[in-house]
Design a protein around this motif. Structure first.
Motif, PDB file in Angstrom:
ATOM      1  N   GLY A 244       0.735  -1.062   0.043  1.00 18.97           N
ATOM      2  CA  GLY A 244       0.054  -0.009  -0.008  1.00 18.97           C
ATOM      3  C   GLY A 244       0.858   1.201   0.036  1.00 18.97           C
ATOM      4  O   GLY A 244       2.025   1.093   0.335  1.00 18.97           O
TER       5      GLY A 244
ATOM      6  N   ALA B 255       0.099   5.428  10.228  1.00 20.45           N
ATOM      7  CA  ALA B 255      -1.192   5.381   9.013  1.00 20.45           C
ATOM      8  C   ALA B 255      -1.823   6.951   8.957  1.00 20.45           C
ATOM      9  O   ALA B 255      -1.839   7.861   9.933  1.00 20.45           O
ATOM     10  CB  ALA B 255      -2.228   4.757   9.889  1.00 20.45           C
TER      11      ALA B 255
ATOM     12  N   SER C  20     -11.117   8.676   6.992  1.00 24.97           N
ATOM     13  CA  SER C  20     -10.588   7.913   5.835  1.00 24.97           C
ATOM     14  C   SER C  20      -9.077   7.378   6.378  1.00 24.97           C
ATOM     15  O   SER C  20      -8.369   8.197   6.968  1.00 24.97           O
ATOM     16  CB  SER C  20     -10.408   8.862   4.750  1.00 24.97           C
TER      17      SER C  20
ATOM     18  N   PHE D 181      -5.701   4.774   5.716  1.00 27.27           N
ATOM     19  CA  PHE D 181      -4.716   3.928   4.853  1.00 27.27           C
ATOM     20  C   PHE D 181      -3.709   3.065   5.778  1.00 27.27           C
ATOM     21  O   PHE D 181      -3.081   3.418   6.721  1.00 27.27           O
ATOM     22  CB  PHE D 181      -3.760   4.750   3.960  1.00 27.27           C
TER      23      PHE D 181
ATOM     24  N   PHE E  70      -3.352  -2.213   0.900  1.00 27.80           N
ATOM     25  CA  PHE E  70      -4.433  -1.593   0.222  1.00 27.80           C
ATOM     26  C   PHE E  70      -5.665  -2.104   0.515  1.00 27.80           C
ATOM     27  O   PHE E  70      -6.703  -1.660   0.517  1.00 27.80           O
ATOM     28  CB  PHE E  70      -4.008  -1.264  -1.342  1.00 27.80           C
TER      29      PHE E  70
ATOM     30  N   GLN F  58      -6.435  -2.774   3.301  1.00 24.73           N
ATOM     31  CA  GLN F  58      -6.822  -2.433   4.598  1.00 24.73           C
ATOM     32  C   GLN F  58      -7.607  -0.953   4.524  1.00 24.73           C
ATOM     33  O   GLN F  58      -7.953  -0.681   5.549  1.00 24.73           O
ATOM     34  CB  GLN F  58      -5.725  -2.302   5.534  1.00 24.73           C
ATOM     35  N   ARG F  59      -7.647  -0.611   3.285  1.00 27.19           N
ATOM     36  CA  ARG F  59      -8.049   0.896   3.200  1.00 27.19           C
ATOM     37  C   ARG F  59      -9.792   0.787   3.643  1.00 27.19           C
ATOM     38  O   ARG F  59     -10.361   0.046   3.617  1.00 27.19           O
ATOM     39  CB  ARG F  59      -8.205   1.010   1.708  1.00 27.19           C
TER      40      ARG F  59
ATOM     41  N   GLU G 258      -9.783   6.170  -6.555  1.00 29.08           N
ATOM     42  CA  GLU G 258      -8.671   6.190  -6.155  1.00 29.08           C
ATOM     43  C   GLU G 258      -7.815   5.215  -6.898  1.00 29.08           C
ATOM     44  O   GLU G 258      -8.565   4.034  -7.217  1.00 29.08           O
ATOM     45  CB  GLU G 258      -8.504   5.772  -4.426  1.00 29.08           C
TER      46      GLU G 258
ATOM     47  N   TRP H  28      -4.034   2.505  -7.442  1.00 27.98           N
ATOM     48  CA  TRP H  28      -3.037   1.846  -6.630  1.00 27.98           C
ATOM     49  C   TRP H  28      -2.301   0.933  -7.593  1.00 27.98           C
ATOM     50  O   TRP H  28      -2.769   0.457  -8.248  1.00 27.98           O
ATOM     51  CB  TRP H  28      -3.188   1.343  -5.322  1.00 27.98           C
TER      52      TRP H  28
ATOM     53  N   PHE I 144       0.015   5.921  -5.974  1.00 27.93           N
ATOM     54  CA  PHE I 144      -1.405   6.207  -5.501  1.00 27.93           C
ATOM     55  C   PHE I 144      -1.935   7.602  -6.047  1.00 27.93           C
ATOM     56  O   PHE I 144      -1.178   8.533  -6.093  1.00 27.93           O
ATOM     57  CB  PHE I 144      -1.493   6.398  -3.948  1.00 27.93           C
TER      58      PHE I 144
ATOM     59  N   ARG J 184      -5.641  10.028  -6.391  1.00 22.58           N
ATOM     60  CA  ARG J 184      -7.088  10.109  -6.006  1.00 22.58           C
ATOM     61  C   ARG J 184      -7.680  11.279  -7.177  1.00 22.58           C
ATOM     62  O   ARG J 184      -6.863  12.412  -7.350  1.00 22.58           O
ATOM     63  CB  ARG J 184      -7.249  10.661  -4.422  1.00 22.58           C
TER      64      ARG J 184
ATOM     65  N   SER K 225     -10.239   1.835  -6.980  1.00 19.52           N
ATOM     66  CA  SER K 225     -11.399   1.915  -5.837  1.00 19.52           C
ATOM     67  C   SER K 225     -12.421   3.073  -6.058  1.00 19.52           C
ATOM     68  O   SER K 225     -12.018   4.153  -6.268  1.00 19.52           O
ATOM     69  CB  SER K 225     -10.799   1.918  -4.411  1.00 19.52           C
TER      70      SER K 225
END
Lengths: 237, 181
Positions: free
Chosen positions: A47, A91, A160, A162, A166, A168-169, B61, B63, B78, B80, B114
């Motif tokens: 991620g 995070a 939100s 992180f 990814f 775990q988003r 988003e 990735w 990444f 967005r 996503s």
């Protein structure tokens, strides 16, 4: 090459479904086909790393250009852990919310409540080595929405997060204890498991409360855990 | 063990955490400023709902791996992007390389997409693959999808140089295949 260790699948009762008839916006937006389950690969277990150098922290939402926002100042703090109770370090946590009058600083929000020139309602913080985060804001107001007659959203702050992978988003909402609107809110009620639902409600915390300054609330967040035990997890990064 | 926190919708006002420059992964003052090499590409598409109407308030988003197929290199994969009034998103990035799969498998170059929005109580996850890529034939995720629906994950070149397009249909005719990850 060793296969990466995937993340555990959630118990469906602890997460909301896509199709929730009581929540009108889901009607034309939920897929009709079941999602295709895929085993986790490097794509899902890795991620993005967010460096505060590029993603500047902003932990005080309660003032803007040195001027205080209107409303009840609060401190929100908690820990971000995985399902095995291990802290999620570094995070990135983004938050956004309505002002004390229940209005978002957003062109789409036309609720007849005042904007506050000293409140934007967005913040960004990072967890420390123990998974702790903390920010200062004002308690948001409830606001009406048009989901059903006389519909009001309970007071909430959007989150939100992180994690390391990814998969775990997470985007969620934090609610406040004792809010009578929770019992009528189809978004809050969308999660079937009552205990899982109630973990979306922050707890008042006198230890976080600062005398003569602000009330404190604790909101801990759990991200998905790995399929294997920590002892087998040495290859994780 | 405590189960993971329940997801909740991003709602209609998520733009408070929208920073439109994040859609350009190659921006001069961003985390990839020092990265050299690779093929610059544009990824675009429209998000529509079950009535075919544009979803104008979605947060998309991405990735992805770097051009060598690594997730742990210098490249920050990444981005967005908010959809516009026509439901369109647009990212500027580098084309990813093939990524190791499970066992001895190789995954064809792909980008995770996503989608978060009002009406989505949790994100929808899918992948974007590139049409004409030989590795698509043996990609384990594409192989797990019935052939008739595989195309919903495969972006096509547009007339613009370096630009690829993949539309996302949340529901109904031509519904995108979403992944349970």
């Amino acid at each position: 090459m060793t296969d990466p260790i995937g993340y555990r699948r959630p118990d469906p009762a602890t997460q909301p479904p896509y199709d929730v008839p009581a929540y009108g916006s889901t009607h034309h937006r939920h897929p009709k086909q079941a999602p295709v389950r895929v085993p986790h690969t490097l794509t899902e277990v890795s991620g993005p790393r967010f460096s505060p150098a590029w993603y500047a922290p902003h932990a005080d939402l309660s003032t803007l250009n040195g001027k205080a926002a209107l409303g009840e100042r609060i401190i929100v703090a908690g820990r971000v852990l995985d399902e095995d109770g291990r802290p999620v370090r570094g995070a990135m946590v983004e938050v956004w919310q309505a002002n004390a009058a229940g209005r978002y600083h957003h062109p789409g929000d036309q609720h007849d409540a005042p904007l506050d020139p000293n409140f934007l309602g967005r913040g960004r913080v990072f967890t420390d080595e123990e998974g702790n985060y903390r920010f200062t804001t004002i308690r948001p107001g409830a606001y009406p929405w048009r989901n059903h007659p006389n519909a009001w959203r309970p007071v909430h702050i959007h989150y939100s997060l992180f994690g390391a992978g990814f998969a775990q988003r997470l985007i969620t909402q934090m609610y406040f204890p004792g809010d009578p609107l929770l019992a009528y809110d189809p978004i809050f009620l969308s999660t079937a498991d009552e205990a899982a639902r109630n973990r979306l409600i922050a707890r008042f915390d006198l230890d976080i409360t600062e005398p003569e300054w602000a009330l404190g609330y604790r909101f801990d967040i759990v991200l998905r855990g790995r399929e294997a035990t920590p002892f087998e997890n040495d290859g994780a990064h | 063990m405590t189960a993971a926190t329940a997801s909740q919708t991003a709602g209609p006002y998520w733009h408070l955490i929208d920073f439109p420059e994040w859609a350009d992964l190659l921006r001069a003052d961003g985390p990839n400023a020092g990265v050299t090499g690779g093929e610059r590409i544009v990824l675009t598409g429209r998000v529509t709902d079950g009535q075919g109407a544009p979803v104008a308030d979605a947060m998309v988003e991405i990735w992805q791996a770097d051009p060598e197929g690594r997730y742990d290199g210098a490249f920050h994969g990444f981005g967005r992007c908010g959809t516009d009034a026509d439901g369109m998103f647009r990212f500027v990035t580098l084309k990813p390389g093939p990524v190791p799969g499970r066992g001895n498998q190789t995954q064809a170059p792909h980008v995770v997409l996503s989608i978060f929005a009002r009406g989505l109580l949790k994100q929808l996850v899918t992948r974007l693959y590139f049409a004409g890529e030989a590795l698509n034939e043996n990609d384990p995720v594409l192989q797990a999808i019935e052939p008739a629906r595989r195309g919903t994950l495969i972006a096509r070149r547009t007339a613009a140089p370096g630009e690829w397009r993949l539309d996302i249909r949340l529901q109904g005719e031509g519904e995108t295949v979403f992944l349970d990850v």
